[in-house]
Scaffold this active site. Structure first.
Site, PDB file in Angstrom:
ATOM      1  N   SER A 154      -9.390   1.981   2.633  1.00  0.00           N
ATOM      2  CA  SER A 154      -8.423   3.215   2.069  1.00  0.00           C
ATOM      3  C   SER A 154      -7.095   1.515   1.180  1.00  0.00           C
ATOM      4  O   SER A 154      -6.662   2.272   0.387  1.00  0.00           O
ATOM      5  CB  SER A 154      -8.046   3.773   2.833  1.00  0.00           C
ATOM      6  OG  SER A 154      -7.138   3.451   3.448  1.00  0.00           O
TER       7      SER A 154
ATOM      8  N   SER B 177      -9.735   0.216   6.393  1.00  0.00           N
ATOM      9  CA  SER B 177     -10.034   0.503   5.554  1.00  0.00           C
ATOM     10  C   SER B 177      -9.576  -0.873   5.138  1.00  0.00           C
ATOM     11  O   SER B 177      -8.438  -1.464   4.246  1.00  0.00           O
ATOM     12  CB  SER B 177      -8.841   1.713   5.869  1.00  0.00           C
ATOM     13  OG  SER B 177      -8.642   2.842   5.803  1.00  0.00           O
TER      14      SER B 177
ATOM     15  N   LYS C 160       0.827  -1.104   0.108  1.00  0.00           N
ATOM     16  CA  LYS C 160      -0.085  -0.182  -0.016  1.00  0.00           C
ATOM     17  C   LYS C 160       0.587   1.711  -0.147  1.00  0.00           C
ATOM     18  O   LYS C 160       2.271   1.197   0.957  1.00  0.00           O
ATOM     19  CB  LYS C 160      -0.844   0.012   1.061  1.00  0.00           C
ATOM     20  CG  LYS C 160      -2.004   0.937   1.537  1.00  0.00           C
ATOM     21  CD  LYS C 160      -2.714   1.143   2.551  1.00  0.00           C
ATOM     22  CE  LYS C 160      -3.482   2.213   2.361  1.00  0.00           C
ATOM     23  NZ  LYS C 160      -5.390   2.172   3.705  1.00  0.00           N
TER      24      LYS C 160
END
Length: 575
Positions: free
Chosen positions: A274, A298, A201
Site C-alpha cells: 500500500s 506494503s 505516505k
C-alpha cells in the site's frame, strides 16, 4: 463457575462499559431490536465456528449468549477513535534473552562532505542519491530551495501519469527549504537530510493537509493541526516535506479514492501497495526519499514492483504516533529510496523511543556502514533456487562474491504458518464504525479480497480462536529466533521464499532492493498478468535480506555493497 454467577458478572461488565444499570440479556436483546436467539440460531452459527453442540447444550447457552450480546451492544456505544490502542501490546523480544543495540550504533550523525560538479540537467539532479544531493548543497552548488523547485516541477509535469501524490504542499515545502538554506548559511548543519525534500505516505498527520488514509469516507476530513512524530523527527533532521503520497485505501493495495497509483517503469500497471505513492514517487525522481509503512508487505511489494529500495525496521524501532493504525501489533514505518545507503541515513533520523506509541521500543541507531564481510554468515535455502528467476539467481551468485560465508537456512517447520486472522481482526476493530454504519459501501474497491468484505467476515471468528492465533505467533517467535541463531543475514526471493509473512509477525527487520530487470506484461494488484496478449515491458525485480532483531546496520551494509556489485540501481524509468 455457576451459570448464574457468570451471567451476573457479564451484566456487571456491561454496566461498567456504558455507565448504565445492568440489564438482563433478554431485555437488552429486545431493546436493541435484535432477533431473539434460539437453539436453532446456535445450531446454524456452529458451522461458522467449526464446532458442534447437543440440543441440551444449545438450550442451556441461550441466556448466556443473550447476556454476551447485551455487553457487546453496549461496548459499541463507547467512542473508540483510531488512535486508541489496545491495552495489550506486541513486543518482538522474547523473555529471558538479551538483545544488543544495532551493530556500529552510536546515535551520532554521519558527516556530509561537499561534492562539486553539479549536473546541468535537472533530471540528473532529481535522480541522484540523497548523499550526493547533500554534498552539492554543502558545496554551495545547489540550494534546498532549488532542489525543492526541481521536485515540485517534476511532480506537476509527471504525476498525471502516476497518481503518486494525493496532496502537494508547495508553500510549506518552499518555506522549509528557505529555512534550511538560511541555517546552513549561518553554520548550522542538521546532518545528511538537511534540505532534502521527501514524500510522506498519507497515513500520517502533517500541519496544513488532510490525512485521508486513501479512503473515500475520510477524504474530506479536517486539516491536521499537529505534525505526526515521523514528521517532527524529519523536520528536526532538516528534511523538507513536499506533500502526501498516495496509499491504497486504509493501507491495502494501490487503489485509492482518486485513482490507481502507477508503476513508473510500466504505467499500464498499478504500483502495488500500500506504500504505492511513496514507491512510485521515489523511483520516478519526484522526491529525494519517502516514508512508507508495512503491516504485511506494503513496503516490500511496491518496491519490488517499482524497483526502489525500502527498509522495514524491527517492530517498535520507529514511532507510529500521529499515523493511522491498521493493525497495532504489526504496523511498522520505514524509509524508501533509490539507493540502500540512503535508507540508513533516514533510519538514523527517524529511529527512537516515543511514549506516544504504545509499541515503541528503546534502541539506538546510527548508520555506519561496514565493508569487510569476512566471517559474516548468510543463510540461504537451496530450495529457493527451484522457483527463483534468472535475476534472483544472479543476485545470489553476486552476494557470494562479497566474501561472506553462505550457510544452510530453513524456515521453521511448524504445523501452520502465522495466520491472517490477527491482522484482519485488529483492522476490523480499528474500522468497526465503517462496517456498522455501512459507510464501507463508500470504499472504491469492493471486490472479495477488499477491506469491506474482509471486515464483515472476520467478525465470525471467535475470540478463542484469535487467542490461539496469538499463541501460534509466540511459537513462531521462538522458532525464528532459533532459526537465526549463528546467522547474520538471510538472503532470498521476496515472496516465494515464504519469509515475508513470518518475519512480519515476529517483527524482524527486512531490506528489499532492486536486483535487475525482466520483461513482463502488465500485472494486477496480486502480481498476475492483466492481459496475456499485452506487450511486455522491462520492469524491475527485487530481492530481500532479513536479519535478527535490531541488526539493521548489518542489513544495510551488506545491501549497499551488493547494490554496488549488481550495478542496476541507477537505471531510470522513461516517462
Amino acid at each position: 463457575m455457576k451459570d448464574t454467577t457468570r451471567r451476573n458478572l457479564l451484566k456487571v461488565g456491561a454496566a461498567g462499559i456504558s455507565g448504565m444499570a445492568a440489564l438482563s440479556g433478554r431485555a437488552a436483546a429486545q431493546e436493541t431490536d435484535m432477533t431473539a436467539i434460539t437453539p436453532g440460531t446456535i445450531s446454524s452459527a456452529e458451522k461458522l465456528a467449526g464446532v458442534e453442540y447437543t440440543d441440551a447444550e444449545r438450550e442451556q447457552m441461550v441466556s448466556a449468549l443473550e447476556d454476551q450480546l447485551s455487553a457487546i451492544q453496549q461496548l459499541r456505544t463507547v467512542e473508540k477513535p483510531n488512535a486508541l490502542a489496545p491495552a495489550q501490546t506486541f513486543d518482538p523480544r522474547l523473555p529471558g534473552l538479551a538483545y544488543p543495540s544495532a551493530k556500529a550504533s552510536s546515535g551520532s550523525l554521519a558527516t556530509v562532505r561537499p561534492v562539486s560538479g553539479l549536473p546541468s540537467d535537472s533530471a540528473d539532479i532529481a535522480f541522484a542519491p540523497l548523499t550526493r544531493l547533500a554534498g552539492w548543497i554543502r558545496s554551495g552548488d545547489l540550494t534546498s530551495r532549488q532542489l525543492t523547485d526541481i521536485y515540485l516541477d517534476r511532480i506537476e509535469r509527471l504525476d498525471s501519469k502516476l497518481h503518486a501524490w494525493i496532496t502537494v504542499m508547495p508553500e510549506r515545502a518552499r518555506a522549509e527549504a528557505d529555512a534550511m538554506d538560511t541555517e546552513l548559511a549561518n553554520g548550522k548543519d542538521r546532518g545528511p537530510l538537511h534540505g532534502i525534500p521527501y514524500g510522506l505516505k498519507d497515513l500520517f498527520d502533517a500541519v496544513g493537509a488532510r490525512t485521508t488514509w486513501g479512503a473515500k469516507p475520510y477524504s474530506d476530513g479536517a486539516l491536521a493541526s499537529v505534525d505526526s512524530t515521523i514528521v517532527q523527527k524529519l523536520k528536526a533532521a532538516g528534511a523538507v516535506l513536499l506533500g502526501k503520497t498516495t496509499c491504497g485505501a486504509l493501507a491495502y493495495g494501490d487503489i485509492w479514492y482518486g485513482a490507481v497509483t502507477r508503476n513508473p517503469f510500466d504505467p499500464r500497471e498499478g504500483s502495488s501497495g500500500s506504500s504505492a505513492g511513496s514507491a512510485s514517487a521515489v523511483v520516478a525522481g519526484l522526491c529525494g526519499f519517502a516514508i512508507g509503512t508495512e503491516t504485511l508487505g506494503s513496503l516490500v511489494s511496491p518496491s519490488h514492483r517499482c524497483g526502489g529500495s525500502a527498509l522495514r525496521p524491527t517492530f517498535g524501532r520507529v514511532s507510529r504516533a500521529g499515523g493511522m493504525a491498521l493493525c497495532w501489533s504489526l504496523d511498522k514505518i520505514g524509509p524508501m529510496a533509490r539507493s540502500v545507503g540512503d535508507l540508513g541515513h533516514v533510519l538514523s533520523a527517524i529511529n527512537g523511543y516515543d511514549a506516544q506509541d504504545t509499541g515503541s521500543l528503546q534502541s539506538t541507531f546510527a548508520y555506519q556502514p561496514t565493508t569487510d564481510f569476512s566471517g559474516m554468515k548468510i543463510g540461504f535455502d537451496d530450495a529457493w533456487l527451484e522457483t527463483a528467476n534468472e535475476v534472483e539467481k544472479a543476485a545470489f551468485v553476486e552476494a557470494r562474491r562479497l566474501g561472506a560465508v553462505f550457510v544452510r537456512f530453513k524456515l521453521p517447520e511448524l504445523p501452520s504458518s502465522p495466520l491472517p486472522q490477527q491482522l484482519l481482526a485488529e483492522a476490523a476493530a480499528a474500522f468497526e464504525e465503517l462496517t456498522l454504519s455501512n459507510r464501507d459501501d463508500d470504499m472504491v474497491w469492493q471486490e472479495d479480497p477488499a477491506w469491506p468484505n474482509s471486515f464483515r467476515a472476520i467478525r465470525f471468528v471467535s475470540a478463542i480462536d484469535l487467542l490461539q492465533v496469538d499463541r501460534l505467533r509466540r511459537l513462531w517467535m521462538q522458532a525464528m529466533h532459533e532459526a537465526f541463531e549463528g546467522i547474520d543475514l538471510v538472503i532470498g526471493p521476496n515472496f516465494s521464499s515464504g519469509m515475508l509473512t513470518p518475519t512480519n509477525f515476529t517483527g524482524h527487520p527486512s531490506l528489499v532492493m532492486r536486483a535487475g530487470f525482466q520483461d513482463t506484461r502488465p500485472r494486477n494488484i496480486f502480481g498476475q498478468p492483466q492481459d496475456e496478449n499485452a506487450l511486455t515491458a522491462r520492469t524491475p525485480i527485487a530481492i530481500s535480506l532479513w536479519a535478527p532483531l535490531f541488526q539493521e546496520n548489518t542489513l544495510l551494509s551488506f545491501g549497499a555493497a551488493l547494490e554496488d556489485a549488481l550495478g542496476v540501481a541507477g537505471e531510470r524509468p522513461s516517462l
